[in-house]
Enzyme design. Structure first.
Site, PDB file in Angstrom:
ATOM      1  N   SER A  74       0.794  -1.236   0.000  1.00  8.34           N
ATOM      2  CA  SER A  74       0.000   0.000   0.000  1.00  8.34           C
ATOM      3  C   SER A  74       0.825   1.285   0.000  1.00  8.34           C
ATOM      4  CB  SER A  74      -0.944   0.020   1.203  1.00  8.34           C
ATOM      5  OG  SER A  74      -2.074  -0.791   0.966  1.00  8.34           O
ATOM      6  N   LYS A  77       0.213   3.916  -2.600  1.00 10.12           N
ATOM      7  CA  LYS A  77      -0.740   5.025  -2.444  1.00 10.12           C
ATOM      8  C   LYS A  77      -0.058   6.355  -2.124  1.00 10.12           C
ATOM      9  CE  LYS A  77      -4.597   2.121  -0.880  1.00 10.12           C
ATOM     10  NZ  LYS A  77      -3.996   0.889  -0.316  1.00 10.12           N
ATOM     11  N   SER A 134      -5.804   3.940   4.393  1.00  8.52           N
ATOM     12  CA  SER A 134      -5.271   3.259   3.212  1.00  8.52           C
ATOM     13  C   SER A 134      -6.379   2.664   2.355  1.00  8.52           C
ATOM     14  CB  SER A 134      -4.281   2.163   3.638  1.00  8.52           C
ATOM     15  OG  SER A 134      -3.550   1.689   2.540  1.00  8.52           O
TER      16      SER A 134
END
Length: 393
Positions: A74, A77, A134
């Protein structure tokens, strides 16, 4: 009797030698968040790759396997959020603009803010979901909005990576979820895009949210809990992004600020969640124990006065137009700041006019900061000249 008298001293001496062998110096300690840290203690690798930098200059304070490619989960991101902020800065979208959530976005798995398909959410709320929890669904929705499709947005991500000098990064989606196409980055490249994301002041407003009951348009509540535990566990932590998949391991890129010094620490491929937070905490401690951001002048500090000719005002104060600071290792000598000012200036002068320069060097490169007038100095009129002639009569 003499032998008995010397015996306790011999025992004490042998004990001290066991603790500090000949030639070894006891290292000084400083305490950070209750943990003792050796000032000169080198950091030990605790992940696949690690990278530690000073925020403003990008100066590298520590690195381990920092340019080896690895999945980052993640932390992808970080680029997603950065492109959203850049789109806002360019006027393509606004924080209060409403986005209709597509079925594809709403059906995203993994970490999410549980968006309702067909409902409208603000850009601001979707950004908050991406940064705090997230949210994959929010990332997908924003990618569709900005680029028209996720594939087009991913192309933008890769283009921006090249522009930032991220030489070993390839994005395949906007979330970091496992993908059939190869997707990778490095500790160094993640650190670069983290510093870029954190150049947006609005970012910190979202990153500082620890826990929140988020109310959806329908009225239902989703609890937001920040995935960056250091936000509460480390004094001075002001932002960060976690990531985890089986392939990527436990990842974290975070920023901390103390006493005017700001550092960014990144770990890729940590063995477990606790170790990634501990390693970034150790990198923060190492930075604050060994380095200092010395402030020579603050913006607006008066550094001198300059005479003014052809004006009823004899002189004006001159000040720095911005902070003059230098990041360096503790114990390094002070940098000389050369103030270049004329002996006098001719009116008219307006407040903010550049009068001179403050010059110093950073890593061998010359840096200059404008020195500006702190007040107006108008040009003398005929009446001013007459008054000047007659004032001593």
């Amino acid at each position: 009797m003499k032998k008995k008298t010397l015996l306790p001293f011999l025992i004490l001496a042998l004990g001290l030698l066991a603790i500090f062998p000949l030639g070894m110096k006891a290292q000084p300690y400083r305490y950070a968040d209750g943990a003792a840290v050796e000032v000169d203690q080198p950091l030990k690798a605790n992940g696949f790759g690690e990278y530690l930098t000073e925020y403003y200059t990008g100066e590298v304070l520590y690195e381990h396997n920092s340019q080896s490619r690895h999945e980052i989960a993640s932390m992808v991101k970080i680029m997603t959020a950065n492109l959203i902020f850049e789109a806002i800065d360019e006027g393509k979208i606004s924080y209060d603009e409403m986005i209709t959530i597509s079925p594809d976005a709403a059906s995203m798995g993994g970490s999410q803010m549980f968006l309702d398909s067909g409902a409208q959410y603000s850009v601001s709320d979707l950004l908050k979901g991406i940064i705090v929890v997230s949210a994959n669904d929010a990332s997908y929705a924003m990618a569709e909005k900005i680029a028209g499709s996720v594939d087009s947005f991913v192309a933008m991500m890769n283009e921006r990576a090249v522009q930032l000098g991220m030489e070993n990064t390839k994005f395949a989606n906007c979330t970091g979820l496992p993908n059939e196409n190869e997707q990778y980055s490095t500790a160094k490249d993640v650190n670069i895009m983290t510093r870029q994301l954190m150049s947006h002041e609005k970012y910190y407003e979202y990153a500082s949210v620890w826990m929140e009951d988020y109310k959806h348009p329908s009225g239902r509540i989703t609890q937001f809990v920040n995935t960056n535990k250091l936000l509460k566990q480390y004094s001075g932590c002001i932002g960060g992004k976690t990531g985890y998949t089986d392939a990527a391991g436990h990842c974290l890129s975070a920023c901390a600020e103390r006493n005017g010094m700001k550092v960014v620490a990144t770990i890729v491929g940590g063995t477990d969640s606790k170790s990634r937070f501990n390693q970034v905490r150790a990198m923060f401690d190492y930075s604050f124990a060994n380095y200092v951001n010395k402030i020579y002048y603050r913006k607006g500090d008066v550094v001198g006065k300059v005479s003014v000719s052809k004006s009823p005002i004899d002189e004006i104060e001159v000040a720095t137009s911005s902070d003059i600071t230098k990041f360096s290792k503790l114990g390094v000598g002070s940098e000389e700041i050369e103030l270049i000012l004329p002996q006098s200036v001719a009116a008219p002068i307006k407040k903010g006019d550049v009068i001179g320069q403050a010059v110093y060097s950073v890593d061998g490169k010359e840096v200059s900061v404008d020195l500006i007038a702190m007040q107006d100095a108008r040009k003398s009129t005929f009446l001013d000249i007459i008054k000047g002639i007659t004032k001593d009569w």
